[in-house]
Each structure stands twice: as structure tokens, then as C-alpha cells.
Design a protein around this motif. Structure first.
Motif, short mmCIF file in Angstrom:
data_model
loop_
_atom_site.label_atom_id
_atom_site.label_comp_id
_atom_site.label_asym_id
_atom_site.label_seq_id
_atom_site.Cartn_x
_atom_site.Cartn_y
_atom_site.Cartn_z
N ARG A 35 0.83 -1.21 0.00
CA ARG A 35 0.00 0.00 0.00
C ARG A 35 0.86 1.26 0.00
NH1 ARG A 35 -5.03 0.54 0.17
NH2 ARG A 35 -5.33 -1.65 0.70
N GLY A 36 0.47 2.19 -0.87
CA GLY A 36 1.21 3.43 -0.94
C GLY A 36 2.39 3.40 -1.90
N ARG A 37 2.75 2.20 -2.35
CA ARG A 37 3.90 2.11 -3.25
C ARG A 37 3.43 2.03 -4.69
NH1 ARG A 37 8.43 -1.96 -1.69
NH2 ARG A 37 9.32 -0.65 -3.31
N PRO A 38 4.29 2.41 -5.63
CA PRO A 38 3.93 2.19 -7.04
C PRO A 38 3.98 0.70 -7.35
CG PRO A 38 6.13 3.18 -6.85
CD PRO A 38 5.57 3.10 -5.46
N VAL A 39 2.87 0.16 -7.83
CA VAL A 39 2.79 -1.27 -8.14
C VAL A 39 2.34 -1.43 -9.58
CG1 VAL A 39 1.62 -3.44 -7.60
CG2 VAL A 39 2.26 -1.87 -5.74
N ILE A 40 3.03 -2.31 -10.29
CA ILE A 40 2.67 -2.60 -11.68
C ILE A 40 2.35 -4.08 -11.81
CG2 ILE A 40 3.47 -2.67 -14.07
CD1 ILE A 40 5.36 -0.36 -13.42
N ALA B 37 1.96 4.48 -9.32
CA ALA B 37 2.80 4.23 -10.48
C ALA B 37 2.39 5.13 -11.65
CB ALA B 37 2.69 2.75 -10.89
N ARG B 38 1.10 5.40 -11.77
CA ARG B 38 0.64 6.25 -12.87
C ARG B 38 1.20 7.65 -12.75
NH1 ARG B 38 -5.53 4.23 -14.20
NH2 ARG B 38 -5.15 2.05 -13.64
N ALA B 39 1.49 8.05 -11.52
CA ALA B 39 2.06 9.38 -11.32
C ALA B 39 3.39 9.52 -12.06
CB ALA B 39 2.25 9.65 -9.83
N PHE B 40 4.06 8.39 -12.31
CA PHE B 40 5.33 8.42 -13.04
C PHE B 40 5.11 8.35 -14.55
CE2 PHE B 40 6.52 7.08 -8.83
CZ PHE B 40 7.80 7.59 -8.63
N MET C 280 6.49 -3.21 -20.83
CA MET C 280 7.07 -3.26 -19.48
C MET C 280 8.43 -2.57 -19.42
SD MET C 280 5.26 -4.43 -17.09
CE MET C 280 6.58 -4.60 -15.90
N ALA C 281 9.21 -2.71 -20.48
CA ALA C 281 10.54 -2.12 -20.47
C ALA C 281 10.44 -0.61 -20.29
CB ALA C 281 11.27 -2.46 -21.78
N ARG C 282 9.51 -0.01 -20.97
CA ARG C 282 9.32 1.44 -20.86
C ARG C 282 8.80 1.81 -19.47
NH1 ARG C 282 8.33 6.37 -22.50
NH2 ARG C 282 6.26 7.17 -22.94
N ALA C 283 7.88 0.98 -18.95
CA ALA C 283 7.31 1.27 -17.63
C ALA C 283 8.39 1.23 -16.55
CB ALA C 283 6.19 0.27 -17.32
N ARG C 284 9.26 0.25 -16.63
CA ARG C 284 10.35 0.15 -15.64
C ARG C 284 11.26 1.36 -15.75
NH1 ARG C 284 10.93 -5.45 -13.78
NH2 ARG C 284 9.90 -6.83 -15.28
N GLY C 285 11.46 1.80 -16.98
CA GLY C 285 12.29 2.98 -17.18
C GLY C 285 11.68 4.20 -16.51
N LEU C 286 10.37 4.37 -16.66
CA LEU C 286 9.69 5.53 -16.10
C LEU C 286 9.64 5.46 -14.57
CD1 LEU C 286 6.72 5.82 -18.60
CD2 LEU C 286 8.48 7.54 -18.23
N CYS C 287 9.54 4.24 -14.04
CA CYS C 287 9.32 4.09 -12.61
C CYS C 287 10.15 2.92 -12.08
CB CYS C 287 7.83 3.85 -12.35
SG CYS C 287 7.40 3.81 -10.62
N PRO C 288 11.45 3.14 -11.93
CA PRO C 288 12.35 2.04 -11.54
C PRO C 288 12.05 1.49 -10.15
CG PRO C 288 13.57 4.00 -12.26
CD PRO C 288 12.14 4.42 -12.08
N THR C 289 11.40 2.28 -9.31
CA THR C 289 11.14 1.83 -7.94
C THR C 289 9.87 0.99 -7.83
OG1 THR C 289 9.92 3.86 -7.46
CG2 THR C 289 12.27 3.85 -6.96
N ALA C 290 9.16 0.84 -8.93
CA ALA C 290 7.88 0.13 -8.87
C ALA C 290 8.07 -1.34 -8.48
CB ALA C 290 7.17 0.21 -10.21
N VAL C 291 7.10 -1.86 -7.75
CA VAL C 291 7.05 -3.30 -7.47
C VAL C 291 6.27 -3.94 -8.62
CG1 VAL C 291 6.29 -5.07 -5.87
CG2 VAL C 291 6.96 -2.81 -5.02
N VAL C 292 6.89 -4.92 -9.27
CA VAL C 292 6.23 -5.58 -10.39
C VAL C 292 5.67 -6.92 -9.92
CG1 VAL C 292 6.50 -6.55 -12.69
CG2 VAL C 292 7.71 -4.44 -12.07
N VAL C 293 4.37 -7.09 -10.15
CA VAL C 293 3.67 -8.29 -9.67
C VAL C 293 3.10 -9.04 -10.87
CG1 VAL C 293 1.78 -9.07 -8.21
CG2 VAL C 293 3.02 -6.99 -7.61
#
Length: 420
Positions: free
Chosen positions: A43-48, A64-67, A75-88
Motif C-alpha cells: 500500500r502506498g507504493r507504485p505497483v505494476i 505508479a501512474r504518477a510516473f 514493461m521495459a518502458r514502464a520500468r524505465g519511467l518508474c524504476p522503484t515500482a514493485v512488479v507483480v
DNA sequence: AATAGCAGTAGGCCCTGG
DNA sequence: TCATCCAGGGCCTACTGC
């Protein structure tokens, strides 16, 4: 989602309900919200939600959308935009469970529920005033129940027609409620960009922009014939009607599917004919099993091949009689694939098998042709289905699909890797 | 620089049979 | 017999959306 069905003929009294009684309920960031709910430390974290080295974003939390992360983004682009995101990874079984519970909530207030996808549905609540109150009361009650029973938020649009309700729910996200009364429909619609309309994607938007059309109001001011010339008779007329707030569609409980298919993008592009044949067999098996599970048979089999350069071709064949047998589907798909690759064989990125022209499987009287022997393939499928029910999905598969034995894919003499 | 896995409809082309 | 037109089916691509 299903594209809009043809507008029903208008009853005397004008287009659709004259009051705002259509609800569009749309879960907020559905997959991602389920993931966070089930793992509160997120909760509260960027999650993809998404994954695979060649996958796309299926859903992302608002953090995560804020990024700039959006669904359907690579996915490659998403990770680039938001490297701190938790990917599930996605858990479709779980989403289906939650979806069922949500749809049950809807059906408690009206039988007129048209699911659009796992996380979204239209409701016609015009008949529920006496029991449940006004459409707005009902919308509030649904939002409350989903929050308390599921711990999830949703957004609800309330309007006189389906497409306006849909736009309304999108405009009040997340966790919102927006009511558009009938006399405010045009004022609500006309400032919006054309892409807000259901059916206007990137291509149509471009075509409209070339005509200087940017908003829904612009569409409304454009002669219907101009739109028809630019977009085709069907789409042109449809958009013109929508821009004037006319939408004759009613909320109808789900229709039956007209096709079922399976497709897969490989983790690396494929060239090996044996491997491609095995994948075709696997996909055919999945399609056939789904047909049998619904008690349906198909007369049309098609394949889809996407090449390394992303170009995509489809090939189809109509069968003499409907089938739900793995091997018949596999053989047909194989023939189509063979013919396609007779001349050139680019690397394959994606392979798909689809079955259409569906009918109830029934025990059709089967006329054996002269050169045909009772093959027993239907019995093989039946035994497979039974074993899978008892021992699980992974319990049975053709020998050629066993991990240790990358051999040749089963039987078809007429078609096999030898000839590819 | 990268692009899932489904599903649906529209429209153009070609063939076939009156 | 030949040319022409038309309707319907089948196939394929393009587009749309979740």
C-alpha cells in the motif's frame, strides 16, 4: 470488451430512457488494487501488474501512474519511467473470483447487467426504484458494498445512455460518482476530445483531426455525410449519432461468444519448424478443451502469425463439419501454417489458433467418408478431459509436449514437422 | 525502443451460382 | 452461347477496447 451492439430500433418516445438510469461501474486499477489489497505492505507504493520480458502493463496503481506508467505500455518502458515500482505477475484466477463477487452485487439490484470485462459492467436500474431507490441511491449502495465486502474502490457513471455513463465513470476516477442528467448530456459531451467516444481509437482520431475535428462538439457540427465519407458508412453514422447524444443500445445480459482462441508471444522469436509445430499443437489443445468445456464445436479454424517485425497475418479455413477434437484443429491449423510458409519463413514472434462459427456440440450424426476410419481422437480428448478434472490441468499432455522429449508432434501423417 | 492475450465488427476483394 | 449483373459466402486486414 465487446464493441457496441447495433442500436436497437427506437421505440416511440425517443432514443433510450429519458431519465438517467444507466450505470457504468468500473473498478479502479483493478488488477493492481487486488494485488495491493492481498499484500498490504504494498500500500502506498507504485505497483505494476505485468511481466514477462516482452509483456505489457496490465494494470498500475495510481502511485505508479504518477510516473507516467499506463496500461498496455511495454514493461521495459514502464520500468524505465518508474524504476522503484514493485512488479507483480498477473493472477487471473484471483481476478475472476473477485469479479464474480462484484457481479453478484450488481445482480442483487437488477437482472439487467451487461459485463464488459472482469472489472466493468453496465446496469439498467430503471426498474428498481421502488425496492432500491433512485439510480443515484443504487450507485452509492453498490460503491459501499464493494468497499466493505471487497476492500476495493470503483467509479460509477450514471446517465440516460450506456456510452454517456461509460464516459462519466471515466471522468470521475478514482473512487468517484458522476451523474449526468438528460438535459446536461450535450453540455457534458461537447467539450470532450473525440477520443473519449467509444469506438474512436488512435486511427479514427487521426482521421478526424485531418478534418479539423477535435472535440465531440465538432463531430456534432459536422454533416453526417462528411463523416461517412471519411470513416465509412457504419462508423461515420454511429459517431454522428453519439455526438448528438443518441444511443439506442439497451443493457442486455451477456450474449454468447462467437469465437474462442488461444495465442502466445514467445520469449524469443522462433524459427525451428518442430518447435513451431509443437506450439501449434499446444494451442490447438487449449482451444479444443475450451470448446468441449462449453459444449460447443467450431466450423472455422484460423491461425495468426506475428513475425519478428510485428507484421501479422491470419489464415482461415472452413471445415465440412463442426469439431471439438484437438487433432482436427491441429491438423487444420498445421495445413494453414504450412501453406503460409511454403514460400518464405520469417522468424515467428507470436502464434495463435482460433475457432469460430460455433454451434452446440450435440451428438451430430457423423457420416464417415470412404477413406476415413473412425479415428478415436475424440476418445483421446475425452480421456484427457477426465484425467485433467481429476488430477489437474498439468496432468496430461501429448508426449511431444513433454519437457524432456522435444520430439515430433503427434500424429498427422499428412502434416508434420518433417514436411515443414 | 518497444509493443499481451484475448475478443468483436467493418469493409474490401474474390469466387460462385443464378 | 456469351456477356453482364447481382447476391451471398468465404477470406483477409484493419481497427478498437479491456
Amino acid at each position: 470488451m465487446k464493441p457496441p451492439p447495433e442500436p436497437a430500433p427506437l421505440e416511440s418516445g425517443g432514443p433510450g430512457p429519458s431519465d438517467s438510469r444507466i450505470l457504468h461501474v468500473d473498478m479502479d486499477a483493478f488488477y493492481a488494487s487486488v494485488a495491493v489489497r492481498d499484500a498490504p505492505e504494498l500500500r502506498g507504493r507504485p505497483v505494476i501488474v505485468g511481466g514477462g520480458n516482452r509483456g505489457v502493463v496490465l494494470s498500475a496503481t495510481y502511485e505508479a501512474r504518477a510516473f507516467g506508467v499506463r496500461s498496455a505500455m511495454p514493461m521495459a518502458r514502464a520500468r524505465g519511467l518508474c524504476p522503484t515500482a514493485v512488479v507483480v505477475p498477473a493472477d487471473h484466477g484471483r481476478y475472476r473470483e473477485v469479479s464474480r463477487a462484484i457481479m453478484d452485487v450488481f445482480r442483487d439490484v437488477t437482472p439487467l447487467v451487461a459485463p464488459i470485462s472482469l472489472d466493468e459492467a453496465f446496469l439498467d436500474v430503471g426498474g428498481g426504484r421502488r425496492l432500491f431507490g433512485t439510480p443515484v441511491d443504487i450507485a452509492r449502495a453498490i460503491r459501499g458494498r464493494i468497499a466493505t465486502e471487497q476492500g476495493l474502490t470503483c467509479s460509477v457513471g450514471v446517465a440516460p445512455s450506456m456510452f454517456v455513463a461509460k464516459i462519466a465513470s471515466a471522468r470521475c476516477k478514482p473512487d468517484g460518482l458522476l451523474v449526468v442528467p438528460p438535459d446536461e448530456v450535450l453540455a457534458f459531451l461537447h467539450p470532450l476530445p473525440t477520443a473519449a467516444l467509444w469506438g474512436v481509437g488512435p486511427r479514427t482520431e487521426q482521421a478526424l483531426t485531418r478534418l479539423g475535428i477535435r472535440t465531440i462538439g465538432d463531430i456534432a457540427r459536422t454533416p453526417a455525410d462528411t463523416l461517412r465519407r471519411a470513416l465509412g458508412a457504419g462508423a461515420g453514422g454511429h459517431l454522428h449519432a453519439l455526438a448528438h447524444g443518441r444511443d439506442g443500445r439497451r443493457v442486455e445480459p451477456d450474449g454468447v461468444d462467437v469465437s474462442v482462441g488461444a495465442e502466445e508471444t514467445f520469449s524469443a522469436d522462433l524459427a525451428d519448424p518442430e518447435r513451431l509445430a509443437r506450439e501449434l499443437l499446444r494451442l490447438s489443445g487449449r482451444v479444443a478443451a475450451r470448446l468441449r468445456a462449453r459444449g460447443q464445436a467450431a466450423r472455422k479454424i484460423s491461425i495468426k502469425v506475428r513475425h519478428a517485425d510485428f507484421s501479422t497475418v491470419t489464415r482461415a479455413r472452413t471445415l465440412a463439419e463442426p469439431t471439438d477434437v484437438t487433432w482436427v484443429i491441429y491438423r487444420t491449423a498445421g495445413e494453414l501454417f504450412d501453406e503460409l510458409r511454403a514460400t518464405s519463413r520469417p522468424l515467428v514472434r507470436l502464434l495463435g489458433v482460433r475457432a469460430a462459427r460455433l454451434s452446440a456440440a450435440g451428438r451430430t450424426s457423423h457420416q464417415l467418408a470412404f477413406d476415413e476410419r473412425p479415428s478415436g481422437w475424440a476418445e483421446v480428448d475425452r480421456a484427457t478431459d477426465g484425467a485433467r478434472r481429476r488430477f489437474g490441468e498439468e496432468s496430461v499432455r501429448p508426449a511431444s509436449l513433454l519437457p524432456d522429449r522435444p520430439r515430433r508432434p503427434a500424429p498427422p501423417r499428412e502434416w508434420g514437422p518433417g514436411r515443414v
